[in-house]
Write a protein that holds these residues in place. Sequence first.
Motif, mmCIF file in Angstrom:
data_model
loop_
_atom_site.group_PDB
_atom_site.id
_atom_site.type_symbol
_atom_site.label_atom_id
_atom_site.label_comp_id
_atom_site.label_asym_id
_atom_site.label_seq_id
_atom_site.Cartn_x
_atom_site.Cartn_y
_atom_site.Cartn_z
ATOM 1 N N ASP A 4 -2.944 5.597 -2.690
ATOM 2 C CA ASP A 4 -2.779 7.042 -2.519
ATOM 3 C C ASP A 4 -3.353 7.502 -1.183
ATOM 4 O OD1 ASP A 4 -1.643 6.995 -4.986
ATOM 5 O OD2 ASP A 4 -3.338 7.913 -6.045
ATOM 6 N N VAL A 5 -4.469 6.907 -0.782
ATOM 7 C CA VAL A 5 -5.064 7.236 0.513
ATOM 8 C C VAL A 5 -4.132 6.821 1.648
ATOM 9 C CG1 VAL A 5 -6.966 6.747 2.097
ATOM 10 C CG2 VAL A 5 -7.429 7.132 -0.332
ATOM 11 N N LEU A 6 -3.541 5.625 1.528
ATOM 12 C CA LEU A 6 -2.621 5.142 2.556
ATOM 13 C C LEU A 6 -1.399 6.047 2.674
ATOM 14 C CD1 LEU A 6 -2.650 1.268 1.973
ATOM 15 C CD2 LEU A 6 -3.926 2.590 3.644
ATOM 16 N N ALA A 7 -0.891 6.521 1.527
ATOM 17 C CA ALA A 7 0.290 7.381 1.550
ATOM 18 C C ALA A 7 0.001 8.687 2.273
ATOM 19 C CB ALA A 7 0.764 7.648 0.125
ATOM 20 N N LYS A 8 -1.167 9.262 2.035
ATOM 21 C CA LYS A 8 -1.495 10.564 2.604
ATOM 22 C C LYS A 8 -1.940 10.485 4.062
ATOM 23 C CE LYS A 8 -2.806 12.517 -1.883
ATOM 24 N NZ LYS A 8 -3.909 13.060 -2.708
ATOM 25 N N HIS A 9 -2.565 9.366 4.455
ATOM 26 C CA HIS A 9 -3.142 9.276 5.799
ATOM 27 C C HIS A 9 -2.516 8.167 6.645
ATOM 28 C CE1 HIS A 9 -6.238 12.138 4.600
ATOM 29 N NE2 HIS A 9 -6.417 11.427 3.499
ATOM 30 N N GLY A 10 -1.459 7.541 6.146
ATOM 31 C CA GLY A 10 -0.808 6.477 6.903
ATOM 32 C C GLY A 10 0.080 7.027 8.008
ATOM 33 N N ARG A 11 0.762 6.115 8.708
ATOM 34 C CA ARG A 11 1.684 6.502 9.782
ATOM 35 C C ARG A 11 3.081 5.987 9.446
ATOM 36 N NH1 ARG A 11 -0.904 5.125 15.584
ATOM 37 N NH2 ARG A 11 1.058 6.142 16.217
ATOM 38 N N ASP A 12 4.067 6.787 9.761
ATOM 39 C CA ASP A 12 5.442 6.393 9.492
ATOM 40 C C ASP A 12 5.894 5.341 10.497
ATOM 41 O OD1 ASP A 12 5.882 8.106 7.300
ATOM 42 O OD2 ASP A 12 6.217 9.802 8.645
ATOM 43 N N VAL A 13 6.443 4.236 9.980
ATOM 44 C CA VAL A 13 6.900 3.138 10.823
ATOM 45 C C VAL A 13 8.255 2.646 10.328
ATOM 46 C CG1 VAL A 13 4.498 2.417 11.200
ATOM 47 C CG2 VAL A 13 5.867 1.264 9.443
ATOM 48 N N LEU A 14 8.875 1.802 11.137
ATOM 49 C CA LEU A 14 10.065 1.068 10.725
ATOM 50 C C LEU A 14 9.734 -0.417 10.763
ATOM 51 C CD1 LEU A 14 12.872 2.974 12.676
ATOM 52 C CD2 LEU A 14 12.294 3.181 10.252
ATOM 53 N N TRP A 15 10.049 -1.104 9.681
ATOM 54 C CA TRP A 15 9.771 -2.542 9.578
ATOM 55 C C TRP A 15 11.082 -3.306 9.617
ATOM 56 C CZ3 TRP A 15 10.601 -5.129 4.517
ATOM 57 C CH2 TRP A 15 10.349 -6.511 4.563
ATOM 58 N N GLN A 16 11.104 -4.375 10.425
ATOM 59 C CA GLN A 16 12.273 -5.246 10.490
ATOM 60 C C GLN A 16 11.838 -6.693 10.227
ATOM 61 O OE1 GLN A 16 13.667 -3.015 14.319
ATOM 62 N NE2 GLN A 16 15.428 -4.192 13.590
ATOM 63 N N GLU A 17 12.347 -7.233 9.139
ATOM 64 C CA GLU A 17 12.014 -8.602 8.763
ATOM 65 C C GLU A 17 12.694 -9.581 9.711
ATOM 66 O OE1 GLU A 17 11.702 -11.158 4.643
ATOM 67 O OE2 GLU A 17 13.328 -9.719 4.873
ATOM 68 N N SER A 18 11.971 -10.619 10.110
ATOM 69 C CA SER A 18 12.518 -11.620 11.029
ATOM 70 C C SER A 18 13.032 -12.832 10.270
ATOM 71 C CB SER A 18 11.446 -12.064 12.030
ATOM 72 O OG SER A 18 10.402 -12.766 11.367
ATOM 73 N N ASN A 19 14.088 -13.420 10.808
ATOM 74 C CA ASN A 19 14.652 -14.650 10.263
ATOM 75 C C ASN A 19 14.828 -15.642 11.405
ATOM 76 O OD1 ASN A 19 15.547 -13.764 7.370
ATOM 77 N ND2 ASN A 19 16.274 -12.161 8.722
ATOM 78 N N ARG A 20 14.369 -16.855 11.199
ATOM 79 C CA ARG A 20 14.557 -17.875 12.218
ATOM 80 C C ARG A 20 16.051 -18.121 12.415
ATOM 81 N NH1 ARG A 20 10.978 -20.037 15.791
ATOM 82 N NH2 ARG A 20 9.465 -20.497 14.147
#
Length: 253
Positions: free
Chosen positions: A16-32
């Motif tokens: 809950d703390v992470l949701a309220k005080h986190g930062r919005d990001v975009l995650w891209q999973e890598s594949n070899r």
Amino acid sequence: MGFGNGIKAHANRFEDVLAKHGRDVLWQESNRCSCFNVDSGQPRYDCKACGGTGFVYELPIAGRPAIQNVMTNKEYLAYTGMFEVGDILMTVPANTMERKSDGTFNPAIREPVKMYNIGFGDIVTLIDDEVKTSEVLIRGEPLNNRPADTLLNPKVTRVLSIRMHDPLTGATTLYDADDYTATGATIEWFDGAGPPEGEQYTVTYMHRSVYTVYAVLPRPRHQDGQELPRTVVLRYYPGGVLHESIICRNSAT
């Protein structure tokens, strides 16, 4: 949240703390990339799938982790030598409160976080931050395995200026915004505008801060029947074209 002396961890409270005080990001999973040479340990320089990087990335998925500078956290002084100036720590929860369309959270509903499976080589883009870069392109010519007129950093937000300098006279030609358009990281010139083919020019632009996962810190993920947040080390991505996956799957006919 404790881990010893009989203290029970409370993953939900931390999430809950992470949701309220986190930062919005975009995650891209890598594949070899499959072009990787198992003998030499190198990808194919001319590979159309990965662009010679050895990795192909999935399309972006939104997340909201906690982010902090490594240098401000005394807990990680023991890892000195592993980190570099500019590295950041990112803590990713296993679950999070449902986020409403207005940006607020619904504590009654918890959803699994897809980027909880984040690992080495994945890409994270900070979408609330911009960095200014100035670099040289060659009109109409590929550069360092990038398509012609394509900037090094893929997450371009805006072009500030494009100009060409004459080393003999010192004169500067400043191109008007009506001479070109920026499509993603590629500069597209309108007919009759811009520098001559084969000439070098300078682009100054803003782009998102893009990081790659450098290490996953070893720590328990499961305790007291809970999935605890995990922490990874992010290193500033040096630029380059991100080749996102276009996945082709065989289907029964």
